[in-house]
Design a protein around this motif. Structure first.
Motif, PDB file in Angstrom:
ATOM      1  N   THR A   1      -4.215  13.138   2.607  1.00  0.00           N
ATOM      2  CA  THR A   1      -4.353  12.522   1.289  1.00  0.00           C
ATOM      3  C   THR A   1      -5.729  11.889   1.117  1.00  0.00           C
ATOM      4  OG1 THR A   1      -1.979  12.068   1.258  1.00  0.00           O
ATOM      5  CG2 THR A   1      -3.336  10.845  -0.293  1.00  0.00           C
ATOM      6  N   LEU A   2      -6.206  11.237   2.164  1.00  0.00           N
ATOM      7  CA  LEU A   2      -7.531  10.616   2.108  1.00  0.00           C
ATOM      8  C   LEU A   2      -8.615  11.664   1.881  1.00  0.00           C
ATOM      9  CD1 LEU A   2      -7.164   8.008   4.992  1.00  0.00           C
ATOM     10  CD2 LEU A   2      -7.536   7.456   2.592  1.00  0.00           C
TER      11      LEU A   2
ATOM     12  N   ILE B   1     -10.934   2.075   2.525  1.00  0.00           N
ATOM     13  CA  ILE B   1      -9.761   2.574   1.796  1.00  0.00           C
ATOM     14  C   ILE B   1      -8.676   3.013   2.773  1.00  0.00           C
ATOM     15  CG2 ILE B   1      -8.926   4.325   0.172  1.00  0.00           C
ATOM     16  CD1 ILE B   1     -11.745   4.404  -0.980  1.00  0.00           C
ATOM     17  N   SER B   2      -7.460   2.543   2.521  1.00  0.00           N
ATOM     18  CA  SER B   2      -6.314   2.971   3.331  1.00  0.00           C
ATOM     19  C   SER B   2      -5.486   3.954   2.524  1.00  0.00           C
ATOM     20  CB  SER B   2      -5.460   1.763   3.726  1.00  0.00           C
ATOM     21  OG  SER B   2      -4.927   1.139   2.578  1.00  0.00           O
ATOM     22  N   GLY B   3      -4.812   4.848   3.233  1.00  0.00           N
ATOM     23  CA  GLY B   3      -3.991   5.855   2.564  1.00  0.00           C
ATOM     24  C   GLY B   3      -2.785   6.210   3.392  1.00  0.00           C
TER      25      GLY B   3
ATOM     26  N   SER C   1      -4.239  -2.219  -4.889  1.00  0.00           N
ATOM     27  CA  SER C   1      -3.269  -1.192  -4.520  1.00  0.00           C
ATOM     28  C   SER C   1      -2.447  -0.700  -5.711  1.00  0.00           C
ATOM     29  CB  SER C   1      -2.322  -1.732  -3.435  1.00  0.00           C
ATOM     30  OG  SER C   1      -1.724  -2.933  -3.857  1.00  0.00           O
TER      31      SER C   1
ATOM     32  N   CYS D   1      -3.723   5.709  -2.595  1.00  0.00           N
ATOM     33  CA  CYS D   1      -4.546   4.962  -1.633  1.00  0.00           C
ATOM     34  C   CYS D   1      -4.812   3.554  -2.161  1.00  0.00           C
ATOM     35  CB  CYS D   1      -5.858   5.691  -1.381  1.00  0.00           C
ATOM     36  SG  CYS D   1      -5.646   7.365  -0.711  1.00  0.00           S
TER      37      CYS D   1
ATOM     38  N   ASN E   1      -5.361   5.330   9.444  1.00  0.00           N
ATOM     39  CA  ASN E   1      -5.402   5.844   8.069  1.00  0.00           C
ATOM     40  C   ASN E   1      -6.348   5.020   7.209  1.00  0.00           C
ATOM     41  OD1 ASN E   1      -3.575   7.936   8.486  1.00  0.00           O
ATOM     42  ND2 ASN E   1      -1.825   6.621   8.109  1.00  0.00           N
TER      43      ASN E   1
ATOM     44  N   ARG F   1       0.823  -1.218   0.000  1.00  0.00           N
ATOM     45  CA  ARG F   1       0.000   0.000   0.000  1.00  0.00           C
ATOM     46  C   ARG F   1       0.851   1.260   0.000  1.00  0.00           C
ATOM     47  NH1 ARG F   1      -2.170  -4.928   1.732  1.00  0.00           N
ATOM     48  NH2 ARG F   1      -4.449  -4.880   1.575  1.00  0.00           N
TER      49      ARG F   1
END
Length: 391
Positions: free
Chosen positions: A347-348, A340-342, A303, A280, A255, A142
């Protein structure tokens, strides 16, 4: 010359193995003893001249005041000179090589220290064993910033060869090691060592350094789960019941956001591209069926654009899979959610705004109940629109 150069040279000299120097002195002493003995027996010199002739020959100075005459004397002088030149050259090159190697190691250590010092909102992983490898792989997939701490020198030396990992060979139970890893600016600490006592001690130490740090710990024994929570861990995972992937998901929570969207399958690729453009990753998808208490979940782990293109390429080639997916979207009225991970919240937030501009999102971190209420309202609107079309 950089301001770190004197310190690097000092450290490099300190780190040169003393046994190399000892063996070199011993070899030189043996050669000198051979030279003095040969000078006494073959050259027929007294002890003072024997020492003088040996040193001058070994050092290849050759003043010419003592000259070998017989064949035996000449052969002795040749062997003594060759031995001296070879030994001095070997010892000198060995020391230079070791010194250069140590300088490079120290330089890379200084460079890594600067890199780690500049990090923020990164993850620190303590322990790169069976569980730690899985956690690290999940984070790196990621594009998360990661610093690994491990006591095992062999493990850290192998990791140092990789460009995508910052690694520290040290004991994470020591304050200095955690501070070196940038714990004060880290977003999360993951304890994947197999020693519950170490994990407990690191948790206590880390919580004292940073009150807001997200701490996830592995617990090898179930009875230690409660102790780790009491010591300050936010999440405790037991590999007896789960594995490294669960530790990763627990670690990524600071995150991680849930977005809820409403669109058909034709907009899915565009949605994925926007998410990936911001660095992300889509962890899973939830389909919200009416009258079900819990959504149906599907793990997807997208990813990279290569993964997305491969998935949609497969959909385009397989008509049955495409119809099945379209059927799912129709049954939930296009309403579904993504976890969703970031890299960070900033940024998210930007990613969410981009999705809103494309009308691909209508809620963030909504509960299943809230989503069901919205779904009902959408259902009413669509019924009204259908009735108007019929008229």
């Amino acid at each position: 010359m950089s301001r770190d150069t004197p310190e690097m040279i000092k450290k490099a000299l300190k780190d040169v193995p003393t046994n190399i120097l000892i063996y070199s002195v011993i070899a030189l002493a043996i050669l000198i003893c051979y030279g003095i003995s040969g000078s006494l027996l073959i050259m027929n010199l007294d002890i003072i001249n024997s020492i003088y002739f040996t040193i001058v020959t070994v050092a290849t100075l050759g003043y010419g005041d003592i000259v070998p005459i017989t064949p035996e004397q000449k052969m002795f002088a040749v062997t003594l000179a060759i031995g001296g030149v070879g030994l001095i050259a070997y010892v000198f090159s060995l020391i230079i090589s070791l010194f250069g190697q140590r300088i490079e190691e120290v330089r890379s250590g200084v460079k890594m220290k600067r890199t780690i010092k500049s990090l923020k909102e990164h993850y620190i992983l303590c322990g790169y064993g069976r569980v730690g490898v899985v956690v690290a792989d999940e984070l790196l997939k990621r594009n998360q910033k990661l610093v690994i701490i491990d006591k095992n020198r062999e493990i850290t030396e192998k990791l140092e060869e990789r460009k995508d990992i910052l690694v520290i060979n040290g004991d994470a139970t020591e304050d200095e090691t955690l501070e070196y890893a940038g714990i004060e600016k880290a977003v999360g600490l993951i304890l994947a060592t197999g020693n519950d006592v170490d994990n407990l001690f690191i948790t206590i130490t880390s919580r004292e350094i940073s009150e807001n740090l997200w701490i996830v710990s592995r617990a090898s024994r179930k009875e230690n789960i409660r102790r780790l929570y009491h010591s300050g861990a936010n999440k405790v995972i037991s590999p007896e019941e789960s594995g490294g992937s669960d530790i990763y998901f627990a670690a990524i929570q600071p995150n991680l956001i849930k977005i809820t969207t409403k669109h058909d399958i034709s907009d899915t690729k565009r949605e994925m591209e926007i998410i990936l453009d911001y660095g992300c990753s889509v962890e899973n998808i939830e389909y919200h069926y009416p009258y079900l208490k819990e959504p149906l979940k599907r793990k997807i782990e997208a990813s990279s654009k290569e993964q997305v293109n491969k998935f949609f390429g497969m959909i385009d080639k397989d008509e049955e899979t495409k119809k099945a997916l379209e059927s799912i979207y129709e049954s939930v009225n296009g309403i579904h959610s993504h976890w969703i991970s970031g890299p960070n919240h900033k940024t998210l937030d930007k990613m969410v705004e981009a999705l809103k501009k494309e009308n691909l999102i209508f809620g963030v971190n909504l509960s299943h109940e809230e989503i069901m209420e919205i779904a009902k309202e959408y259902g009413k609107v669509e019924v009204i629109l259908e009735e108007k079309k019929d008229k």
